[in-house]
Design a protein around this motif. Sequence first.
Motif, PDB file in Angstrom:
ATOM      1  N   PRO A  35       0.835  -1.213   0.000  1.00  0.00           N
ATOM      2  CA  PRO A  35       0.000   0.000   0.000  1.00  0.00           C
ATOM      3  C   PRO A  35       0.868   1.261   0.000  1.00  0.00           C
ATOM      4  O   PRO A  35       2.083   1.176   0.204  1.00  0.00           O
ATOM      5  CB  PRO A  35      -0.812  -0.106   1.283  1.00  0.00           C
ATOM      6  CG  PRO A  35      -0.211  -1.186   2.083  1.00  0.00           C
ATOM      7  CD  PRO A  35       0.743  -1.955   1.256  1.00  0.00           C
ATOM      8  N   ASN A  36       0.249   2.398  -0.205  1.00  0.00           N
ATOM      9  CA  ASN A  36       1.006   3.664  -0.174  1.00  0.00           C
ATOM     10  C   ASN A  36       1.694   3.835   1.171  1.00  0.00           C
ATOM     11  O   ASN A  36       1.100   3.566   2.213  1.00  0.00           O
ATOM     12  CB  ASN A  36       0.058   4.850  -0.397  1.00  0.00           C
ATOM     13  CG  ASN A  36      -0.318   4.995  -1.854  1.00  0.00           C
ATOM     14  OD1 ASN A  36       0.425   4.555  -2.732  1.00  0.00           O
ATOM     15  ND2 ASN A  36      -1.468   5.583  -2.113  1.00  0.00           N
ATOM     16  N   LYS A  40       7.911   0.937  -0.558  1.00  0.00           N
ATOM     17  CA  LYS A  40       8.335   0.472  -1.894  1.00  0.00           C
ATOM     18  C   LYS A  40       9.354   1.421  -2.526  1.00  0.00           C
ATOM     19  O   LYS A  40      10.422   0.996  -2.958  1.00  0.00           O
ATOM     20  CB  LYS A  40       7.130   0.386  -2.859  1.00  0.00           C
ATOM     21  CG  LYS A  40       6.059  -0.582  -2.478  1.00  0.00           C
ATOM     22  CD  LYS A  40       5.025  -0.712  -3.586  1.00  0.00           C
ATOM     23  CE  LYS A  40       4.289   0.562  -3.940  1.00  0.00           C
ATOM     24  NZ  LYS A  40       3.379   1.068  -2.918  1.00  0.00           N
ATOM     25  N   THR A  41       8.989   2.708  -2.581  1.00  0.00           N
ATOM     26  CA  THR A  41       9.870   3.659  -3.260  1.00  0.00           C
ATOM     27  C   THR A  41      11.190   3.822  -2.516  1.00  0.00           C
ATOM     28  O   THR A  41      12.251   3.942  -3.139  1.00  0.00           O
ATOM     29  CB  THR A  41       9.150   5.017  -3.431  1.00  0.00           C
ATOM     30  OG1 THR A  41       7.959   4.778  -4.188  1.00  0.00           O
ATOM     31  CG2 THR A  41       9.994   6.024  -4.172  1.00  0.00           C
ATOM     32  N   ILE A 185      13.807  -7.589 -14.058  1.00  0.00           N
ATOM     33  CA  ILE A 185      12.922  -6.430 -13.870  1.00  0.00           C
ATOM     34  C   ILE A 185      12.367  -6.428 -12.444  1.00  0.00           C
ATOM     35  O   ILE A 185      11.890  -7.457 -11.940  1.00  0.00           O
ATOM     36  CB  ILE A 185      11.771  -6.451 -14.894  1.00  0.00           C
ATOM     37  CG1 ILE A 185      12.343  -6.330 -16.318  1.00  0.00           C
ATOM     38  CG2 ILE A 185      10.787  -5.304 -14.623  1.00  0.00           C
ATOM     39  CD1 ILE A 185      11.324  -6.483 -17.430  1.00  0.00           C
ATOM     40  N   VAL A 186      12.496  -5.284 -11.816  1.00  0.00           N
ATOM     41  CA  VAL A 186      11.898  -5.085 -10.484  1.00  0.00           C
ATOM     42  C   VAL A 186      10.756  -4.102 -10.682  1.00  0.00           C
ATOM     43  O   VAL A 186      10.972  -2.990 -11.164  1.00  0.00           O
ATOM     44  CB  VAL A 186      12.926  -4.525  -9.469  1.00  0.00           C
ATOM     45  CG1 VAL A 186      12.287  -4.385  -8.088  1.00  0.00           C
ATOM     46  CG2 VAL A 186      14.153  -5.419  -9.403  1.00  0.00           C
ATOM     47  N   TYR A 187       9.548  -4.527 -10.328  1.00  0.00           N
ATOM     48  CA  TYR A 187       8.344  -3.796 -10.743  1.00  0.00           C
ATOM     49  C   TYR A 187       7.476  -3.469  -9.539  1.00  0.00           C
ATOM     50  O   TYR A 187       7.187  -4.337  -8.720  1.00  0.00           O
ATOM     51  CB  TYR A 187       7.590  -4.744 -11.683  1.00  0.00           C
ATOM     52  CG  TYR A 187       6.551  -4.116 -12.575  1.00  0.00           C
ATOM     53  CD1 TYR A 187       6.900  -3.624 -13.824  1.00  0.00           C
ATOM     54  CD2 TYR A 187       5.216  -4.085 -12.199  1.00  0.00           C
ATOM     55  CE1 TYR A 187       5.938  -3.085 -14.675  1.00  0.00           C
ATOM     56  CE2 TYR A 187       4.247  -3.553 -13.042  1.00  0.00           C
ATOM     57  CZ  TYR A 187       4.608  -3.059 -14.281  1.00  0.00           C
ATOM     58  OH  TYR A 187       3.657  -2.538 -15.125  1.00  0.00           O
ATOM     59  N   THR A 188       7.095  -2.213  -9.419  1.00  0.00           N
ATOM     60  CA  THR A 188       6.108  -1.897  -8.379  1.00  0.00           C
ATOM     61  C   THR A 188       4.850  -1.410  -9.083  1.00  0.00           C
ATOM     62  O   THR A 188       4.933  -0.731 -10.106  1.00  0.00           O
ATOM     63  CB  THR A 188       6.585  -0.797  -7.400  1.00  0.00           C
ATOM     64  OG1 THR A 188       6.509   0.456  -8.058  1.00  0.00           O
ATOM     65  CG2 THR A 188       7.988  -1.038  -6.894  1.00  0.00           C
ATOM     66  N   ASN A 207       4.228  -1.563   6.079  1.00  0.00           N
ATOM     67  CA  ASN A 207       4.845  -0.957   7.269  1.00  0.00           C
ATOM     68  C   ASN A 207       6.358  -1.183   7.321  1.00  0.00           C
ATOM     69  O   ASN A 207       6.931  -1.463   8.383  1.00  0.00           O
ATOM     70  CB  ASN A 207       4.214  -1.502   8.548  1.00  0.00           C
ATOM     71  CG  ASN A 207       2.801  -1.003   8.718  1.00  0.00           C
ATOM     72  OD1 ASN A 207       2.520   0.158   8.417  1.00  0.00           O
ATOM     73  ND2 ASN A 207       1.914  -1.875   9.156  1.00  0.00           N
ATOM     74  N   GLY A 208       6.999  -1.096   6.164  1.00  0.00           N
ATOM     75  CA  GLY A 208       8.458  -1.195   6.125  1.00  0.00           C
ATOM     76  C   GLY A 208       9.010  -2.596   6.292  1.00  0.00           C
ATOM     77  O   GLY A 208      10.203  -2.767   6.570  1.00  0.00           O
ATOM     78  N   GLN A 209       8.151  -3.611   6.113  1.00  0.00           N
ATOM     79  CA  GLN A 209       8.627  -4.994   6.247  1.00  0.00           C
ATOM     80  C   GLN A 209       8.072  -5.859   5.116  1.00  0.00           C
ATOM     81  O   GLN A 209       6.940  -5.644   4.684  1.00  0.00           O
ATOM     82  CB  GLN A 209       8.149  -5.592   7.575  1.00  0.00           C
ATOM     83  CG  GLN A 209       8.868  -5.011   8.783  1.00  0.00           C
ATOM     84  CD  GLN A 209       8.262  -5.519  10.073  1.00  0.00           C
ATOM     85  OE1 GLN A 209       7.052  -5.365  10.286  1.00  0.00           O
ATOM     86  NE2 GLN A 209       9.076  -6.120  10.910  1.00  0.00           N
TER      87      GLN A 209
END
Lengths: 307, 421
Positions: A35-36, A40-41, A185-188, A207-209
């Motif tokens: 989720p946002n 991820k970024t 390729i690494v894709y989000t 949550n960072g995990q």
Amino acid sequence: MITIKDLRKTYDGFEALKGVSFSIREGEFYGLLGPNGAGKTTTISIMSSILKPDSGEVLLNGKNIYTHSDESKRIMGVVPQEIALYNELTAYENLTFWGGLYAVTPSELKARIDEVLKLFGLYERRNDKVTAYSGGMKRRINIAAALLHRPRILFMDEPTVGIDPQSRNLIFEVIEKLHNEGMTIVYTTHYMEEAERFCDRIGIIDNGQIIAEGTLDELKKNSHARETVVVNFNNLNDALLQKIHSFGSDFKQVDNMIYYYTNNLQTELSKIISQCNDAGGEIHNIEIRKVNLETVFLDLTGKQLRD
Amino acid sequence: MIKLALKDLRLFVKDKRSMLITFAIPIALITLFALAFGGAGNSGKDAKISLQLSDLDHTEASASAIQIFDSLKNVNVLKVTLEQAQEKIKNGDEACVLIIQKGFSDSLTAGKELPLELQYDEAQEMQVGLLQQSLIPTVAMLPFNIGNAKAVMRNRFDNMVKGSDDSVHTQIHKESDGLFDALAMGVMQGSGTADIGAGFFGGDIKMTKLVAAKKDNTLGLVQAVAGTAVMMLLFSVVGIGVGLLDEKQEGTLKRLLYTPMNPINILLGKMLSANVISIFQLIIMFLFAAIAFGLDIYSHLTGLIITILATAYACSAFGVVLASFAKSRQQVQGLSTLIILVMSAIGGSMMPIFFMPSFMQKMAVLSVNYWSIQGFYDVFWRNLPATGGTFLSRIFVLILIGTLLNSLAVMMFKKNILKLS
């Protein structure tokens, strides 16, 4: 090919990454979903060596990407989430500029620009300013600019956000072609259908995990996701919720909807409907969902992917 | 609607930049111009025009004259040797020197024209003009105050009837003495001494241009071109520096960081482009001045090119450092408007600095504008050689400013890159 070990990153007291670890094999299509604000970024930024983690490391073919930054960046391509192009330059000028930042000879670069412009169906419009392009065309050039130096690993951060179906299909074709040619390729993405269609393996971050990782089948198998009956009520309130709860069914409430989870849809469906009626619920509509990435994601994170 | 307005007001109060632009900039400018035009903070001493005075006569009469000049409200007398005074004028540090030539005392006693000479820098002729307005009546009254005014008057009348026989001269002397006594009576009754003196005795001072003997261009033209060019250059280099923030905002800066390019090259590239554009801008401005107004750039080419290069270097560094400090385009624009207007006002872009109080003239050295404009004055007005110490010292200061600002920009950019990511 890429090994991520225990990445941790804190911004102004907020722990964006809490020990992220995973690995990606050469030629693999790896989806990073979450989720946002899940991280991820931040993970992609660290993997592409523009952000340093507080601790942990990223190894590319066994070499730390920070101590071998130049070498790492030469074999990586990054398609950023935003359209990072110079609007007042033409597509051709943009590609010449971005390609020129890598060690590509002018003649090689010229040939490669023509090649990617044709690949993305923009050769005829190459001399138009980017500002005159549609959103989909800009997205295509945004991807093209990351391919000029023939990277071995391509990071794509939500490359199809807000585009028309024609551009989306064209981008899908290019992505499949690149993957078939052996590119890692690494894709989000926020689009489950894209992740289901392309990804060999998927990491779900929240949550960072990393809370789950594997192929789509593995994720389905290991999750508690079951077939779901989504009942949308006109009159869902605390009293109705309490009555439904008293029937002892396995459910979860999301807004005006109740998600019933079942292992045997055929026998359970009529029971669910009669329970809803008995409780006095006015059913607006009913939706039946098979187990897919969306349900797995919801089960793991408690959120829709687009939340 | 009211809720929206309240929300906007709340956002405005929380936005320090908006507060700065709305309140601090106008207040700063009002303060600045009030100070510049003498309306505020003017202690009297600050408003005085500086006058170097060199006494070659060394007599009691010359000492008395110096005392009289020193008592003038608008003039601040600096007693110096002629050599010191001339050096300061050539360097552009002072506008002029009033020389009391040898024979001053004798002329005063004999009622002859006083041997006073004002050597000046033509580049500062406006300041010299103001000074003349203060000096002429005083000089005219010197015979009244310390000399033989009656004899001066007789000599003037004698000159009018030159060639006549002695009886005519005797008659003239008698009438002149009578007239003088009447005038003196009028003076004692307070009927405008200065006007009477200036009208009759003349108050002549020999004017000698010490600097810019060859006057090809007007002061106003050089002031207008140099002052405007530097101020507008500062505005445009800020625009170039802002490009850095646009890149940050539009994501291209981040994309640049994904490439193997050393991050510092991003800034260096911006500095380079800022320099090139600045040089072109200055060249075009001076070419325009040459074509449209006849500014003679061709006979000052070496000095002009050196000054343009140094100015472009210092100004472009200013634009880049500002962008490196700021977090957004809006912040840079607010900040730069304030800084550029202040620098331009105190540095002489908007008006010649001698119009300002002396403390503001001292502050002028803090601005890039001052050093650039002085450099252009050296080239076009003072006709200083491009290899001369005075001219090169200004170029050195510009280069020093540019180097310091560029170093600061590099440091701040490194810090911001980490924040960008």
